[in-house]
Design an enzyme around this catalytic site. Structure first.
Site, PDB file in Angstrom:
ATOM      1  N   TYR A   1       0.187   0.826  -0.060  1.00  0.00           N
ATOM      2  CA  TYR A   1       1.046   1.986  -0.338  1.00  0.00           C
ATOM      3  C   TYR A   1       1.149   2.240  -1.834  1.00  0.00           C
ATOM      4  O   TYR A   1       1.384   1.332  -2.631  1.00  0.00           O
ATOM      5  CB  TYR A   1       2.458   1.776   0.226  1.00  0.00           C
TER       6      TYR A   1
ATOM      7  N   GLY B   1       5.472   8.767   0.839  1.00  0.00           N
ATOM      8  CA  GLY B   1       6.570   9.192   1.687  1.00  0.00           C
ATOM      9  C   GLY B   1       6.144   9.258   3.144  1.00  0.00           C
ATOM     10  O   GLY B   1       5.582   8.307   3.700  1.00  0.00           O
TER      11      GLY B   1
END
Length: 563
Positions: free
Chosen positions: A101, A108
Site C-alpha cells: 500500500y 484509499g
C-alpha cells in the site's frame, strides 16, 4: 468562518539555511475579524531565529518563530542519513512483486489495485493533483508556513520513507519565503489535512500558485527564481506529503502562543475593572484561593493581587476593622469581578492541557503507511485528528467564556446603577454624548459570535472515500474557528481595557502601579476623556497593544513578571 490572507514576513534565502536569518516584520497580518493577528509585528526576542530539524520534537515557540516571524530552518545531517536509510526500505518494496500500500497500489478506497512500475510516477502526480481540491478564501501565510514546517518535521524523522531531496525542497521553500496558496475548505481532519497539504506538495512540484512577500505568483516561476528544482515524486512520497495533522496542529500551536499572552492580559484587564469599579481585592487573597487548589486559578489571582497592590483608589473605600487593619466592606462584588480568577484560571488549565496534547503531537511521526525502526512498513490510523480536534474545541469554549466575562465588566462601567458614581456610558455630557455605549455593543456582538464558535466541530463526522474514511475528526474546521475566536478575545479585552482606562480618568484617586502603567500605555496611543469622537480607530489602537503584548508588558514592567 473565512479569514483574509495575511502578509507574513518571509526569509529571502533560496536554499536550506545554515545561519540565522530573521527578516524585519512586514505589514500587519489581518485576522478573521479584520484586526492584526495576535503576535504580528517585529519578531519576539524570546523566539528562536533559526531552527535545526534533527528529528527531535519541535516546540510551540519554534513553530511560531518559523510560521509567524520567518525564522530560517536547517536539516541536520543525522536526519538526512536517517531518511536515506528509510528510503532504502521503500525502494526494496517498490521492486517487490507483491503489492504494498502506498508504494505499488492505489490509495484509499482504490488501495486494492496494483500499479505497475511504469505508472507509479503518474500515480504520485495524480494523487497530489486530485487532492489539491481546496476552495474558498486563502488561508493566512503563517498557517501555511506552520503546515509546511510540521510536514517537514515529520519527513526528517525517517518514518515516512521520503527521499532527503524532498525534505530539502520543503526547507528551501520555507527559507525562500515561498508560501503555497491554500484554501479555507478541503480538510475533514482525517487521513491528514489532505487538501491543504496537497496544495503545498503541488507547489513543490512546480504547479499551482504561491505567495511571495504577499504577492501571488506561479509556483514554477517562483521555484526557478529561487533556484529550487521542482520535485518529481517517487513511490510513497505523495502519501508522505499529505498524510498528517499539520494544518490543525500548526493552528493549535499559534493559538497556544497567543492565548498564553491573552489570558495574562485578561487578568490585567480584570484588575483595571475591579479598581475602577471600586471593587474589592479581598476575594483574591492567597489563603482563600488555596482552598480550591487549581493551578490556573492560583496564577490568575496572584497576577491580580500584584497588579492591584498598593492602589490608592482601592484604599479610598476601605474601612478599618476591629484590629485597626484596612478592610474593604465590598465583599460581594458581582461575579464578573469576584470570580475572575476562577474563570481565567479554568481557561489557563484548559490551555495547559491543550499544550500537553500539542507537545505529544509535535513528537509524533504521522504518515500512513510508516516505516518502523526495524524496517517494517505498516498501515496505521495515527493520522486521525481526534486528539488535536478535541482540544481545539476546548480552547474555543474557554476563550468564549473569558470574553463573555470581560464584556460583562465593560457593561458595568456604562450603567449608572452599577458603576459606582460614574457618568452614564462614561459620556462627557450624557445625552449629548454617548460615550462608550456602542463600544460595548461591539464587544457584545463579538462575544455572541464566539459563543457560536464554541459549538464543537469534533462531534461531527461526514463519511468520505466510499465509506473507507467513515469517521473523520473535523479538526481543521475546529482550528479555523478557534483562530477567529482568539481574534475575537483580543478585541473584547481591548474594549475592556479602553473602557476601564477611561473610568480611571474619571476617579479622584490615583491607581496602583500596575494598573497605572497600563493606563499610561493606553494614553500613549489614545487621548483621554472628552466629547464624543471617532471611536473605531481608538479601539484598534488598543487592540494592537493587547495583541502585541504591551498591555500585559506594561503591568509586568511595573510590578514584576506575571504568570
Amino acid at each position: 468562518m473565512s479569514t483574509l490572507h495575511d502578509t507574513a514576513p518571509t526569509p529571502d534565502s533560496g536554499t536550506p539555511a545554515t545561519t540565522a536569518s530573521t527578516p524585519e516584520a512586514g505589514a500587519p497580518r489581518t485576522g478573521a475579524l479584520g484586526i492584526p493577528t495576535p503576535g504580528s509585528g517585529p519578531a519576539d526576542p524570546d523566539l528562536p531565529r533559526h531552527v535545526v530539524l534533527d528529528g527531535t520534537p519541535l516546540t510551540v515557540e519554534q513553530v511560531v518563530a518559523v510560521a509567524r516571524h520567518g525564522a530560517s530552518v536547517e536539516i541536520h545531517d543525522n536526519a538526512i542519513t536517517r531518511m536515506a536509510q528509510a528510503r532504502a526500505v521503500i525502494d526494496d518494496l517498490a521492486d517487490d512483486t507483491v503489492p504494498h500500500y502506498g508504494v505499488s497500489t492505489g490509495f484509499g478506497a482504490l488501495a486494492r489495485r496494483h500499479i505497475p512500475a511504469e505508472q507509479r510516477a503518474q500515480l504520485q502526480l495524480s494523487l497530489v493533483r486530485s487532492h489539491a481540491a481546496g476552495s474558498g478564501p486563502e488561508v493566512e501565510t503563517e498557517v501555511v508556513r506552520a503546515l509546511q514546517l510540521l510536514r517537514l518535521a515529520t519527513l526528517v524523522t525517517g518514518h515516512t520513507g521520503a527521499r532527503p531531496v524532498t525534505a530539502q525542497t520543503y526547507a528551501a521553500m520555507l527559507n525562500a519565503g515561498i508560501t503555497p496558496v491554500v484554501h479555507e475548505y478541503g480538510s475533514l481532519g482525517c487521513s491528514g489535512d489532505l487538501a491543504p497539504l496537497a496544495h503545498v506538495a503541488l507547489a513543490a512540484m512546480g504547479e499551482g500558485r504561491v505567495r511571495i512577500e504577499g504577492q501571488e505568483a506561479d509556483a514554477a516561476r517562483a521555484l526557478t527564481d529561487a533556484g529550487i528544482e521542482p520535485l518529481a515524486l517517487a513511490e510513497k512520497e505523495g502519501l508522505a506529503l499529505i498524510n498528517g495533522t499539520d494544518g490543525m496542529l500548526g493552528m493549535l500551536c499559534l493559538a497556544i502562543h497567543d492565548l498564553r499572552r491573552l489570558l495574562t492580559t485578561a487578568d490585567v484587564a480584570a484588575s483595571l475593572s475591579v479598581e475602577a469599579l471600586l471593587g474589592s481585592d479581598a476575594p483574591f487573597a492567597q489563603d482563600l484561593i488555596a482552598l480550591r487548589p487549581h493551578p490556573g486559578q492560583a496564577a490568575s489571582a496572584s497576577n491580580m493581587r500584584r497588579v492591584l497592590e498598593g492602589s490608592p483608589l482601592m484604599a479610598s473605600h476601605r474601612e478599618l476593622d476591629d484590629a485597626g487593619n484596612p478592610a474593604c466592606t465590598r465583599v460581594q462584588d458581582a461575579y464578573s469581578l469576584r470570580c475572575a480568577p476562577q474563570v481565567h484560571g479554568a481557561a489557563r488549565d484548559t490551555l495547559e492541557h491543550a499544550a500537553t496534547v500539542a507537545g505529544r503531537e509535535l513528537a509524533s511521526a504521522i504518515d500512513n503507511p510508516v516505516v518502523t525502526a526495524d524496517g517494517r512498513v505498516e498501515s496505521n490510523g495515527n493520522f486521525h485528528g481526534a486528539p488535536v480536534a478535541y482540544v481545539l474545541d476546548f480552547l474555543a469554549v474557554a476563550a468564549a467564556d473569558v470574553a463573555s466575562m470581560s464584556e460583562r465588566r465593560t457593561d458595568r462601567f456604562l450603567d449608572v446603577a452599577r458603576s459606582e458614581g460614574l457618568s452614564a456610558f462614561l459620556a462627557h455630557d450624557p445625552g449629548v454624548d454617548s460615550g462608550h455605549m456602542i463600544a460595548q455593543y461591539t464587544a457584545a456582538g463579538i462575544v455572541s459570535e464566539m459563543k457560536r464558535l464554541a459549538a464543537p466541530a469534533s462531534v461531527d463526522s461526514i463519511p468520505s472515500s466510499a465509506m473507507q474514511e467513515d469517521h473523520v475528526s473535523m479538526g481543521w474546521a475546529g482550528a479555523r474557528k478557534l483562530r477567529r475566536s482568539v481574534d475575537g478575545l483580543t478585541r473584547v479585552l481591548a474594549i475592556e481595557v479602553l473602557t476601564a482606562a477611561r473610568a480611571l480618568d474619571l476617579r479622584e484617586h490615583a491607581s496602583a502601579a500596575g494598573t497605572g502603567a497600563v493606563h499610561d500605555a493606553v494614553r500613549a496611543v489614545v487621548p483621554g476623556p472628552g466629547p464624543d469622537r471617532y471611536l473605531a480607530p481608538e479601539i484598534e489602537q488598543v487592540v494592537g497593544l493587547v495583541a502585541g503584548g504591551q498591555v500585559a508588558g506594561a503591568a509586568a514592567d511595573a510590578v514584576g513578571p506575571l504568570d
